[in-house]
Write a protein that holds these residues in place. Sequence first.
Motif, short mmCIF file in Angstrom:
data_model
loop_
_atom_site.label_atom_id
_atom_site.label_comp_id
_atom_site.label_asym_id
_atom_site.label_seq_id
_atom_site.Cartn_x
_atom_site.Cartn_y
_atom_site.Cartn_z
N CYS A 1 0.82 -1.21 0.00
CA CYS A 1 0.00 0.00 0.00
C CYS A 1 0.86 1.26 0.00
N TYR A 2 2.15 1.11 0.30
CA TYR A 2 3.02 2.27 0.38
C TYR A 2 3.60 2.66 -0.97
N TYR B 1 2.50 5.68 -2.98
CA TYR B 1 1.59 6.45 -2.14
C TYR B 1 1.96 7.93 -2.24
N THR B 2 0.97 8.78 -2.50
CA THR B 2 1.22 10.20 -2.70
C THR B 2 0.20 11.02 -1.92
N PRO B 3 0.42 11.23 -0.62
CA PRO B 3 -0.50 12.05 0.18
C PRO B 3 -0.17 13.53 0.01
N PRO C 1 6.06 10.44 -4.98
CA PRO C 1 5.49 9.17 -4.50
C PRO C 1 6.48 8.42 -3.62
N HIS D 1 6.81 7.37 8.98
CA HIS D 1 7.08 7.55 7.55
C HIS D 1 8.56 7.60 7.22
N ASP E 1 -2.73 -3.17 8.06
CA ASP E 1 -1.68 -2.20 8.39
C ASP E 1 -1.25 -2.47 9.82
N THR F 1 -9.05 0.02 1.01
CA THR F 1 -7.86 0.84 0.84
C THR F 1 -7.20 1.03 2.21
N HIS G 1 -6.23 3.84 3.77
CA HIS G 1 -6.77 4.93 4.58
C HIS G 1 -8.23 5.17 4.22
#
Length: 272
Positions: A56-57, A60-62, A68, A83, A111, A179, A181
């Motif tokens: 899932c990481y 990942y682009t928060p 990413p 992180h 997770d 997902t 989150h």
Amino acid sequence: MIELKSAQEIGRMAATGQFVGELLAELREVAAVGVNLMDLEHHARRRIKERGAESCYWDYTPSFGRGPFRNVLCLSVNDAVLHGLPHRYALRDGDLLSIDMAVGIDGWTADSALSVVVGTPAPDDLKLIEATEVALEAGIAAARPGNQLGDISAAIGEVARRYGYRVNNEFGGHGIGRTMHEAPHVPNDGRPGRGMKLKPGLTLAIEPWLCQSTDRIRYDEDGWTIRSADGSRTAHSEHTVAVTTDGPQVLTRRPRHDTRPGNRSGQSTATS
């Protein structure tokens, strides 16, 4: 929108969670003085590929971070708590390492995170790890139908204060399922009897994290790694949990033989 999962869907999440728990237990055994963080990252990549899982990481682009995330683990050392980017660093005697990972298998995610001291542990570090694990147990115990979301948050915060630590609420737990989150956000401190009512089928990632002497954080220049603002040690514990009519069900349980110091949450009745 909050999706309540069926018993069958929780079972599929549990299959993912079992893999996550087993891999975290492996990684804590691999972590040793002289081992490079990238060795842990590549070990996890290999095992995830062998299982047919997806990180899932990866990619990942928060809203935070620079570009990413191109790793399958968050590896945070000493004053880093969340992180942490895997990089070429050989673990030293006494390092406090937090390992966080999330994967999906057949469309369902899990997770989990743990913290461990590599080599010779300092009592203060073991106390800090224990506090996150006891807080995790307390949060899990509160994840019962009829309780409210604030009961989980309050249980975590009460343990943190009892151990003498302050809580930062900028990052916390979260819903999880299809997902990594999902709603709702699960703060690590709050007031009991507040927030949404907990119903069977709700699945949450509960994740207390603490700094030894501050509740403030700072970011590395990489935009990802979060550290204690004063350079003090940190720790992080997390499990994926389902609210069921029979009480909380931990989906990321680790094997019973996982007995290294700093493994309270892997061994207790509440979280195993």
